[in-house]
Every structure is written in C-alpha cells, then in structure tokens.
Write an enzyme that holds these catalytic residues in place. Structure first.
Site, PDB file in Angstrom:
ATOM      1  N   HIS A 199       0.831  -1.231  -0.058  1.00 36.40           N
ATOM      2  CA  HIS A 199       0.062   0.081  -0.007  1.00 36.40           C
ATOM      3  C   HIS A 199       0.877   1.196  -0.089  1.00 36.40           C
ATOM      4  O   HIS A 199       0.501   2.347  -0.440  1.00 36.40           O
ATOM      5  CB  HIS A 199      -0.884   0.108   1.192  1.00 36.40           C
ATOM      6  CG  HIS A 199      -2.252  -0.912   0.700  1.00 36.40           C
ATOM      7  ND1 HIS A 199      -2.251  -2.199   1.301  1.00 36.40           N
ATOM      8  CD2 HIS A 199      -3.345  -0.643   0.128  1.00 36.40           C
ATOM      9  CE1 HIS A 199      -3.387  -2.864   0.731  1.00 36.40           C
ATOM     10  NE2 HIS A 199      -4.144  -1.899  -0.111  1.00 36.40           N
ATOM     11  N   GLU A 441     -10.692 -11.385  -4.973  1.00 32.08           N
ATOM     12  CA  GLU A 441      -9.242 -11.147  -4.771  1.00 32.08           C
ATOM     13  C   GLU A 441      -8.608 -12.374  -3.790  1.00 32.08           C
ATOM     14  O   GLU A 441      -7.492 -12.284  -3.367  1.00 32.08           O
ATOM     15  CB  GLU A 441      -9.054  -9.707  -4.049  1.00 32.08           C
ATOM     16  CG  GLU A 441      -9.942  -9.336  -2.919  1.00 32.08           C
ATOM     17  CD  GLU A 441      -9.706  -7.839  -2.144  1.00 32.08           C
ATOM     18  OE1 GLU A 441      -8.578  -7.445  -2.584  1.00 32.08           O
ATOM     19  OE2 GLU A 441     -10.491  -7.572  -1.453  1.00 32.08           O
ATOM     20  N   ASP A 465      -4.295  -8.697  -4.167  1.00 30.12           N
ATOM     21  CA  ASP A 465      -4.471  -9.493  -3.270  1.00 30.12           C
ATOM     22  C   ASP A 465      -4.527 -10.965  -4.006  1.00 30.12           C
ATOM     23  O   ASP A 465      -3.954 -11.947  -3.477  1.00 30.12           O
ATOM     24  CB  ASP A 465      -5.698  -9.253  -2.297  1.00 30.12           C
ATOM     25  CG  ASP A 465      -5.171  -8.422  -1.373  1.00 30.12           C
ATOM     26  OD1 ASP A 465      -3.958  -8.626  -0.579  1.00 30.12           O
ATOM     27  OD2 ASP A 465      -6.066  -7.515  -0.960  1.00 30.12           O
ATOM     28  N   CYS A 512      -9.365  -3.542 -10.399  1.00 28.17           N
ATOM     29  CA  CYS A 512      -8.979  -2.279  -9.444  1.00 28.17           C
ATOM     30  C   CYS A 512      -7.683  -2.351  -9.058  1.00 28.17           C
ATOM     31  O   CYS A 512      -7.167  -1.629  -8.201  1.00 28.17           O
ATOM     32  CB  CYS A 512      -9.799  -1.897  -8.836  1.00 28.17           C
ATOM     33  SG  CYS A 512     -10.314  -3.190  -7.285  1.00 28.17           S
TER      34      CYS A 512
HETATM   35  C1  PEP Z   1      -6.300  -5.256  -4.566  1.00 30.82           C
HETATM   36  O1  PEP Z   1      -6.123  -6.271  -3.633  1.00 30.82           O
HETATM   37  O2  PEP Z   1      -6.018  -5.571  -5.695  1.00 30.82           O
HETATM   38  C2  PEP Z   1      -7.172  -3.959  -4.125  1.00 30.82           C
HETATM   39  C3  PEP Z   1      -7.455  -3.431  -5.082  1.00 30.82           C
HETATM   40  O3  PEP Z   1      -7.266  -4.017  -2.895  1.00 30.82           O
HETATM   41  P1  PEP Z   1      -6.013  -3.403  -1.871  1.00 30.82           P
HETATM   42  O4  PEP Z   1      -5.044  -3.076  -2.847  1.00 30.82           O
HETATM   43  O5  PEP Z   1      -6.571  -2.151  -1.243  1.00 30.82           O
HETATM   44  O6  PEP Z   1      -6.185  -4.481  -1.033  1.00 30.82           O
HETATM   45 MG    MG Z   2      -7.166  -6.136  -1.770  1.00 30.86          MG
END
Ligand code: PEP
Ligand code: MG
Length: 591
Positions: A199, A441, A465, A512
């Site tokens: 993140h 995910e 994920d 996403c």
């Molecule tokens: C993902 O896991 O691709 C996602 C968009 O969620 P995050 O990155 O916030 O875990």
């Molecule tokens: Mg995620």
C-alpha cells in the site's frame, strides 16, 4: 559513522512509481523513544532482565545483517564500521550496570538501559580524543536500536516539520506515514524494503511522486543531506551523480515532457480501442481530496474508493455522519459518473492506530476487511448507513473486499437490508437500486464466481491480493517479488473464469488492482474480456493512450496465446512487445 565515499554510486531496487527527481535526502530514522520509569515487583525482576538480554540478542542479529549487506554492497571497510557497534553491544561493563540497575532499583529495562547508556554517551562526548568522541555517535545509534527492540518500535516518523523539499529515504514507510506526505515537500522516496503492490507503493502512485523500494540497505548507507537522483522508471538511485549522469537523466525529463503533451491531447477523449471497443476507465481514490485529480485526468468516475484511509491517522474513528459527509461530497462532485465505494478493508498492511488491534502472526491471512467488519457490526452498520445515505446524492455503487465465500456475502447482505429498513423507517432517502458488488481477490471467490455472479451486480478483481494469495507471495516483501507474477497462468485462468461467470449472468467485471494501471498488461486484460479498469488518477492518461492504440482483435489474440502458454515470462514478453510496438512513447524512459 564515517561519511560514505563521495563518488557516484548506483543502487538498484524495484521501480514502483514513475518519474525522476533529484535533490537532497532526508533519512528517516526511527522515532525518539518515550521512556518512563516504572517500578517493578520482585517477581518481575528476572523477566525484565531477560527482556533486556533478549533485546541485545535481537540487536546483534540485526547489526550483523546490516553489516553483511553493507559489506556486500559497498566494501569491507564500510562494513567494519559496524564492528564498533558489535563490540559496544558486548561490553560487559555496560551490560552488568544495566542489570544491576534493574535489580537494585527495581525499574523497567528500557529505563535502566537508557539511563546507563546516556551516561556513557555523555562521558564519551567530553573526551579530548577525537576517535573516542566519534564513538559517542556509534553508541547513540546503538542505544536507539536496543530501545527499538525493547519498546518494539517499528515505524513512527513525524513528517509534519519538513521545511524544504527533499527526497525521503527510510527502511520502510507505512501506508499511514505515506498518506501524510506533503507532495510539495516530498519529491520522491526510496526504501530498503517493500513490493510493487504494497500500500505504500500504491500511495506513491496515488500521490504521483517517483518512488523506488527494495533498495536493501540504502537507509543505512546514506546520510541526510546526500544528493541523489531517483529514477522511478527503472528503479535506480544514483548518489552523487556526475554531470554526465545528470545530463543523461535530463533526456528522461525531456521525454516525459513530450509524452505529457501527447497525453494531454487525449484527456477528454474516450477510452476506446481502434476497432471500437469502449472500456470503462475509472480511478482509485483514498479520500475526498482526490476528486480533483479524478476530474483532471479524465477518468470515468471512481472504480475503487479505499475507505480505510478515512480511518487511519485520526484521533477518533469516523462515525456515520463523518463518513456520510465525505461520501456525499465525492458522489456529488462526480455525478453523474459512478463512484464505487469499497467498504472498510483495514488489516494486512493497513492499520488504524487508535483501534488497538492485537498483533497477528499472519495479518494478510487474518482479521481484515469483511471478516473484521462482520465481527464489528456496529462499526460496519455506521459505514453501510453512511454509504446508503450518500447514494441519494449521486451515482454510488458499493462493494465488499475479501469475499471468500457465499456466507460472508449473505451476512453482509442481511446487515445491509437491515440498514435499508431502518432508513426507510426514519424517512431518510437512499438509492433503493444501488448496485452492490464483490471484490474477487481471494482464489476461492474466483473459483465460485459462478455462484457469486447470480447474487452480485458486478465483480471487481483485486489483483494485488489475488496474486499474493494465489501464488503465496507476500505483496509487500521484496524477497519474493520474483514470484509475484501477474502473468502467471494460474492468475490468468482465475481472471478468465471470473469474467466468463460474470458475462454468463449478465454482469460486468472490472480490475482495480495495480495491473489495471499497467500499460503493458492492459491489452491482455481487455483480451480476457475485462469491462472496466481502475487505477491511480495520474496513470489514467497512459492507460487510455494504450487502449486507444490497440485493436480488440489483437488483445484477444494476445489473451488466447497467453491462456495456451505455461511460461509467465514468455507471456509477459508478448505483452511487452505488443504494448511497445503500439505505443512506443510510453516506454522511452524505461531501459
Ligand atoms: C487489490 O487487492 O487488488 C485491491 C485493489 O485492494 P487493496 O490493494 O486495497 O488490497
Ligand atoms: Mg485487496
């Protein structure tokens, strides 16, 4: 420590956010420790002494590791600097005095150690001998490390007092720290550890600042004030760049300016392939302040609103009203475009410090996202009500993160229906038809996509994920980044399976995760039948650029090849070839 040699030196890491910057660095050392004197009982003395000894052992292991890396990356002479630390760590005079203080004064280990170490540092700073005076700095450094271990300090920087532009260098930056960075003052950052979809890396792309992670021991080897050039295209950091290097990088800046010009021309154009296939191209946001960037970069609304950032870096958790105000502001600003709000995805590498959650051995497999929300129904209901209320003021859709099976979907739906019933009874308006989707995910969700598709209104693939769980490769760990392969056949099959299940039941699928914003992989995703892509606002123009320069037919041929190929690197090479040949300008700055 003595200064590193002043010649040019290049560090290689993982490029996580494009762009080049140059300037003086600020090395973020760990937080100053808050040490208070605590009286302990007779019974606690032995365990306190053990805690102190334990911290010495851990510190020794850490220093040995740093020494090994420095020796490997720089020279044996540089590595030898740490010998002084190791010797001090074994100094019986200091150790015995700390243990005696704990035993005789019956005080906590951190207080005892801090008091004794401080006295030694003060004495060393007084002596005439320059060599010994320099050792005082080593002792201070060492004291900090031992206290880090005693107090289990991980990452607590205060970035509020930056006064001039700099490039940050740190062992690691937590997402909550990154979220606080002021783009005007932080030109870029470089860290020892981290992965492309951690993140922290995502935040760098969202802030649109260049970043390189996985640079091993850079935070140990450089000092605040060193001058560096950071190349977020290729994952390199050059310290003390020569004029020749600076000149070469000047060319990158020129390339970037000419690409930006091309991208500006298509900002208001649709994301449509040369043969007419329209792709819904939306943005990922973290708070209401990102709306401006969404509008500026020509996105079709928001495909992922990561609401957890409203819960991080706050004294108090946001209640229903606070959240409602934020969601409605975003929905109203982007109306009639859609805004997909993802319910709270705390956990993993995203923590709210004020929640005081227990430490977990495997946080990414633990109590996060929908699991956490279903176990905290009051907190969850506040968010659901806030989202429902905001749905009256714009085109809001909602999705749940980390759905692993039908049970979670059903439980969340029951709660949502209860919230709707309450709002009806209270005469509070909301969109009765608000679409609710599920993130795909976790591999289990992709495998039961057929069952989920009968219930949900859309899928959004969280590839960050999905990849880590399918390939068992921690997305934040640079040591396994070579295993974290988006083009692994297992990932492509799961995506295909999800898209097919969705289309069979008349619903759409988006992506996403970060691959949705990677121009190299976008044609493959389109070829696999993905209907929507969502990525950081600043990357939208590049993604649109590649979409507008390919044909659906060639994307489908690429996907067909990929689904029949069992080598991730061969698939990646084909993706790269297609993207480079159709949109060479996007790759001019990559080696
Ligand atoms: C993902 O896991 O691709 C996602 C968009 O969620 P995050 O990155 O916030 O875990
Ligand atoms: Mg995620």
């Amino acid at each position: 420590m003595s200064n590193p040699p002043k010649g040019e030196k290049t560090f290689h890491g993982i490029a996580v956010s494009a762009g080049v910057c140059r300037g003086k660095i600020l090395v973020l050392h760990r937080a100053r420790h808050l040490i208070s004197r605590r009286e302990i009982s007779d019974d606690a003395v032995a365990s306190e002494v053990k805690r102190f000894e334990h911290s010495l052992v851990r510190t020794r292991t850490q220093i040995k590791e740093v020494q090994r890396r420095v020796t490997q990356n720089m020279s044996a002479a540089e590595g030898d600097i740490f010998e002084a630390h190791l010797m001090m760590l074994e100094d019986r005079v200091v150790i015995d005095e700390v243990i005696r203080t704990i035993r005789e004064q019956k005080v906590n280990a951190d207080f005892a150690f801090h008091t004794v170490a401080d006295r030694y540092v003060a004495a060393m700073e007084q002596v005439e001998d320059e060599y010994l005076r320099e050792r005082a700095a080593d002792m201070k450094d060492l004291t900090g490390r031992v206290l880090d271990n005693l107090l289990e300090v991980k990452d607590a920087f205060d970035l509020k007092h930056l006064s001039e532009p700099c490039i940050l260098v740190a062992h690691d930056l937590s997402p909550s720290t990154t979220a606080q960075l002021d783009k005007k003052l932080v030109l870029g950052f470089a860290t020892d550890i981290g992965g492309k979809t951690s993140h922290t890396a995502i935040m760098a792309r969202s802030l649109d600042i260049p970043a390189v992670v996985g640079l091993k021991a850079i935070s140990e080897e450089l000092e605040s004030g060193d001058y560096i050039l950071l190349d977020g295209y290729n994952g390199t950091v050059v310290v003390n760049p020569t004029d020749k290097t600076l000149f070469q990088y000047g060319q990158l800046e020129k390339n970037k300016a000419s690409l930006d010009e091309k991208l500006r021309e298509i900002i208001r154009q649709p994301a449509v392939t040369l043969d007419g296939k329209a792709i819904h191209l939306s943005a990922n946001i973290e708070d209401q302040f990102d709306v401006e960037a969404v509008l500026q970069h020509g996105a079709d609304g928001v495909g992922l609103f990561r609401t957890e950032f409203l819960f991080i870096n706050r004294e108090q958790l946001p209640g229903e009203e606070d959240q409602y105000q934020v969601y409605r502001q975003v929905a109203a600003a982007l109306k009639p475009q859609q805004v997909i709000i993802r319910t709270l995805d705390l956990g993993g590498d995203k923590f709210a410090s004020n929640l005081q959650l227990d430490k977990e051995v495997n946080p990414f497999l633990g109590w996060r996202a929908i699991r956490f929300c279903l176990a905290q129904p009051e907190m969850f209901r506040a968010q659901l009500r806030a989202i429902l209320r905001a749905s009256a003021e714009g085109n809001i859709k909602m999705m749940y993160p980390m759905i692993s099976g039908l049970d979670e979907w059903n439980r969340a739906t029951t709660l949502l229906e209860q919230c709707k019933a309450e709002l009806r009874a209270e005469n509070i308006p909301f969109d009765e038809k608000m679409d609710v989707g599920a993130m795909i995910e976790i591999p289990s969700a992709a495998l039961i996509a057929d069952s989920l598709a009968k219930r949900v209104k859309f899928f959004s693939i969280g590839s960050n994920d999905l990849i880590q769980y399918t390939l068992a490769a921690d997305r934040t760990n640079e040591k396994v980044s070579h295993l974290y392969e988006p083009t692994h056949p297992a990932i492509l099959r799961l995506i295909k399976m999800t898209v097919e299940a969705a289309h069979k039941h008349g619903i759409w699928t988006g992506v996403c995760g970060e691959i949705g914003g990677d121009p190299v992989l976008v044609p493959l995703l389109i070829g696999l039948g993905v209907d929507e892509l969502s990525c950081a606002p600043a990357i939208i123009p590049e993604v649109k650029y590649i979409i507008r320069r390919i044909k659906l037919a060639e994307a489908q041929a690429l996907a067909e090849f990929a689904l029949g190929c069992d080598s991730p690197s061969e698939i990646f090479a084909r993706c790269l070839e297609l993207a480079r040949s159709n949109a060479p300008s996007l790759f001019e700055n990559k080696a």
